[in-house]
Enzyme design. Structure first.
Site, PDB file in Angstrom:
ATOM      1  N   SER A  32       7.324 -70.106 -15.289  1.00 33.70           N
ATOM      2  CA  SER A  32       6.769 -69.427 -13.888  1.00 33.70           C
ATOM      3  C   SER A  32       5.812 -70.677 -13.321  1.00 33.70           C
ATOM      4  O   SER A  32       5.079 -71.352 -13.913  1.00 33.70           O
ATOM      5  CB  SER A  32       5.622 -68.284 -14.170  1.00 33.70           C
ATOM      6  N   LYS A  89       7.376 -55.116 -12.913  1.00 32.42           N
ATOM      7  CA  LYS A  89       7.229 -54.826 -11.511  1.00 32.42           C
ATOM      8  C   LYS A  89       7.498 -53.417 -11.558  1.00 32.42           C
ATOM      9  O   LYS A  89       6.671 -52.603 -10.758  1.00 32.42           O
ATOM     10  CB  LYS A  89       8.099 -55.626 -10.628  1.00 32.42           C
ATOM     11  N   ASP A 125       6.247 -59.040  -1.946  1.00 33.18           N
ATOM     12  CA  ASP A 125       7.568 -59.724  -2.049  1.00 33.18           C
ATOM     13  C   ASP A 125       8.316 -59.563  -0.669  1.00 33.18           C
ATOM     14  O   ASP A 125       8.895 -60.381  -0.249  1.00 33.18           O
ATOM     15  CB  ASP A 125       8.597 -59.096  -3.153  1.00 33.18           C
ATOM     16  N   GLY A 152      20.034 -54.879  -7.234  1.00 36.12           N
ATOM     17  CA  GLY A 152      18.861 -54.901  -8.385  1.00 36.12           C
ATOM     18  C   GLY A 152      17.285 -54.727  -7.710  1.00 36.12           C
ATOM     19  O   GLY A 152      17.133 -54.342  -6.477  1.00 36.12           O
TER      20      GLY A 152
HETATM   21  P1  NDP Z   1      18.284 -57.606 -11.346  1.00 35.36           P
HETATM   22  O1  NDP Z   1      18.643 -57.918 -12.740  1.00 35.36           O
HETATM   23  O2  NDP Z   1      17.524 -56.405 -11.062  1.00 35.36           O
HETATM   24  O3  NDP Z   1      19.484 -57.570 -10.285  1.00 35.36           O
HETATM   25  C1  NDP Z   1      20.580 -58.549 -10.519  1.00 35.36           C
HETATM   26  C2  NDP Z   1      21.573 -58.142  -9.264  1.00 35.36           C
HETATM   27  O4  NDP Z   1      22.444 -59.531  -9.268  1.00 35.36           O
HETATM   28  C3  NDP Z   1      22.487 -56.989  -9.235  1.00 35.36           C
HETATM   29  O5  NDP Z   1      22.928 -56.594  -8.065  1.00 35.36           O
HETATM   30  C4  NDP Z   1      23.584 -57.656 -10.067  1.00 35.36           C
HETATM   31  O6  NDP Z   1      24.879 -56.833  -9.863  1.00 35.36           O
HETATM   32  C5  NDP Z   1      23.853 -59.018  -9.492  1.00 35.36           C
HETATM   33  N1  NDP Z   1      24.620 -60.021 -10.116  1.00 35.36           N
HETATM   34  C6  NDP Z   1      24.511 -60.526 -11.352  1.00 35.36           C
HETATM   35  N2  NDP Z   1      25.203 -61.355 -11.784  1.00 35.36           N
HETATM   36  C7  NDP Z   1      26.124 -61.438 -10.808  1.00 35.36           C
HETATM   37  C8  NDP Z   1      27.432 -61.970 -10.497  1.00 35.36           C
HETATM   38  N3  NDP Z   1      27.866 -63.068 -11.362  1.00 35.36           N
HETATM   39  N4  NDP Z   1      28.098 -61.618  -9.466  1.00 35.36           N
HETATM   40  C9  NDP Z   1      27.672 -60.885  -8.491  1.00 35.36           C
HETATM   41  N5  NDP Z   1      26.455 -60.256  -8.715  1.00 35.36           N
HETATM   42  C10 NDP Z   1      25.665 -60.576  -9.989  1.00 35.36           C
HETATM   43  O7  NDP Z   1      17.437 -58.906 -10.812  1.00 35.36           O
HETATM   44  P2  NDP Z   1      16.109 -59.063  -9.672  1.00 35.36           P
HETATM   45  O8  NDP Z   1      16.706 -58.400  -8.546  1.00 35.36           O
HETATM   46  O9  NDP Z   1      15.111 -58.894 -10.228  1.00 35.36           O
HETATM   47  O10 NDP Z   1      16.612 -60.440  -9.030  1.00 35.36           O
HETATM   48  C11 NDP Z   1      17.490 -60.942  -8.344  1.00 35.36           C
HETATM   49  C12 NDP Z   1      17.378 -62.473  -8.042  1.00 35.36           C
HETATM   50  O11 NDP Z   1      16.402 -62.666  -7.100  1.00 35.36           O
HETATM   51  C13 NDP Z   1      17.150 -63.443  -9.215  1.00 35.36           C
HETATM   52  O12 NDP Z   1      17.866 -64.649  -8.961  1.00 35.36           O
HETATM   53  C14 NDP Z   1      15.830 -63.630  -9.094  1.00 35.36           C
HETATM   54  O13 NDP Z   1      15.704 -64.732  -9.566  1.00 35.36           O
HETATM   55  C15 NDP Z   1      15.544 -63.787  -7.666  1.00 35.36           C
HETATM   56  N6  NDP Z   1      14.162 -63.403  -7.217  1.00 35.36           N
HETATM   57  C16 NDP Z   1      13.704 -64.372  -6.274  1.00 35.36           C
HETATM   58  C17 NDP Z   1      12.314 -64.211  -5.609  1.00 35.36           C
HETATM   59  C18 NDP Z   1      11.567 -65.092  -4.883  1.00 35.36           C
HETATM   60  O14 NDP Z   1      10.464 -65.195  -4.646  1.00 35.36           O
HETATM   61  N7  NDP Z   1      12.194 -65.969  -4.458  1.00 35.36           N
HETATM   62  C19 NDP Z   1      11.483 -62.961  -6.210  1.00 35.36           C
HETATM   63  C20 NDP Z   1      12.447 -61.912  -7.025  1.00 35.36           C
HETATM   64  C21 NDP Z   1      13.661 -62.330  -7.279  1.00 35.36           C
HETATM   65  P3  NDP Z   1      25.287 -55.418 -10.514  1.00 35.36           P
HETATM   66  O15 NDP Z   1      24.726 -54.396 -10.170  1.00 35.36           O
HETATM   67  O16 NDP Z   1      26.905 -55.383 -10.390  1.00 35.36           O
HETATM   68  O17 NDP Z   1      25.073 -55.970 -12.103  1.00 35.36           O
END
Ligand code: NDP
Length: 303
Positions: A32, A89, A125, A152
């Site tokens: 982090s 969260k 966020d 997600g």
């Molecule tokens: P989650 O694990 O809750 O959700 C992951 C999502 O990504 C799902 O929709 C999943 O799809 C999809 N996914 C994962 N792998 C693939 C792939 N290979 N191809 C297509 N879709 C894929 O994660 P979060 O929602 O917590 O986080 C998502 C992203 O956002 C992360 O990269 C995180 O680092 C970023 N983030 C950035 C923040 C910032 O401040 N910049 C704050 C919060 C998050 P499926 O439903 O099909 O599994």
């Protein structure tokens, strides 16, 4: 990377530090950049107001099962504020004395403030995302056609923010149909007259509008070899692309955006602005005053 050590509940149980303590809890927490961002902003504040010389932001490794105990120990140790990151969260949401009305639809909190009744939860966020998109892409979410990739936790917060800001329409594309359906079930009751639809990334409807803001809230792009979460070239020409991923800074999606000559940005700005808003909730200092120091520290920590 910040030199801030990784602390555990054992450190918290023996806490005796005078001064105002803040913390981020996560699992894992080692990477982090929040401690670097917040301590840089606190140092800037301390240079003009010596009260902040006694404030410090720590990091704690807290597995999900330990979160209830951690919140009790932090309250007993009189921590003033806490940030929560993956996976806390959503878990924390039902365990607080009070949740800010704006955080309710997201079903997740990333910032806690200790008040006489206990922990008060907020979600900064959405503010971080909207502020970064406005600052870095030059576009407001209000009135925008948005294509959101993912279903997600991050996508849920982003969808709620797009609707809250009054986007013109919201299209959501996700790999798994089940997770997409679950997100649409949450989002549709909040949408009012705003059109909302969902589909698989490879099956984008032909009538999507040109000029959309594409927001990546999937984790596709975090690992080398990941595919882009959507084929940008197959869509009507978007206005801009925002990828919430910031490490690596050039994901396949952003490379495709660059190749098409589209305005684009990675997610560091979102991280910075959510952090600055959290610090505002703890100090009262407006987020725009501390965001530049946080951005410089985040860039240095990631370099
Ligand atoms: P989650 O694990 O809750 O959700 C992951 C999502 O990504 C799902 O929709 C999943 O799809 C999809 N996914 C994962 N792998 C693939 C792939 N290979 N191809 C297509 N879709 C894929 O994660 P979060 O929602 O917590 O986080 C998502 C992203 O956002 C992360 O990269 C995180 O680092 C970023 N983030 C950035 C923040 C910032 O401040 N910049 C704050 C919060 C998050 P499926 O439903 O099909 O599994």
């Amino acid at each position: 990377m910040s030199a801030e050590p990784v602390l555990t509940l054992a450190d918290l149980a023996a806490w005796a530090r005078p001064g105002t303590s803040l913390a981020v809890l996560g699992h894992p927490i080692k990477h982090s950049v929040s401690p670097a961002m917040h301590n840089a902003a606190l140092a800037q504040l301390a240079a003009v107001d010596r009260r902040y010389a006694h404030w410090h932001y720590f990091r704690f490794e807290v597995p999900p099962d330990d979160l209830p105990r951690a919140l009790k120990l932090l309250q007993a140790a009189r921590f003033h504020g806490v940030n929560l990151t993956v996976p806390h969260k959503v878990i924390a949401f039902g365990r607080l004395a009070r949740v800010d009305a704006a955080a309710q639809p997201a079903g997740a909190v990333n910032t806690l403030r200790l008040e006489p009744a206990g922990w008060h939860g907020f979600n900064t966020d959405g503010y971080g995302l909207a502020t970064a998109i406005r600052a870095e892409l030059g576009l407001p979410l209000a009135g925008a056609h948005v294509l959101l990739l993912g279903a997600g936790g991050a996508a849920r917060g982003a969808a709620v923010e797009c609707l809250r800001q009054g986007c013109a329409s919201l299209a959501i594309a996700n790999r798994s149909a089940e997770n997409l359906r679950a997100l649409l079930d949450i989002v549709r009751p909040l949408a009012g007259a705003i059109p909302v639809r969902g589909f698989a990334p490879a099956e984008a409807p032909a009538d999507l509008p040109a000029g959309m803001i594409v927001i990546n809230a999937t984790s596709a792009g975090l690992r080398s070899g990941d595919p882009a979460p959507v084929d940008l070239a197959a869509l009507p020409r978007p206005a801009a692309v925002y990828d919430m991923i910031y490490n690596p800074p050039r994901t396949p999606l952003l490379q495709a955006a660059a190749a098409l000559g589209l305005t684009h940005a990675h997610g560091l700005g979102m991280l910075v602005h959510q952090g600055a808003k959290a610090l505002e909730l703890w100090t009262g200092v407006p987020a725009h005053c501390t965001a530049p120091a946080m951005a410089a520290a985040a860039r240095a920590a990631l370099a």
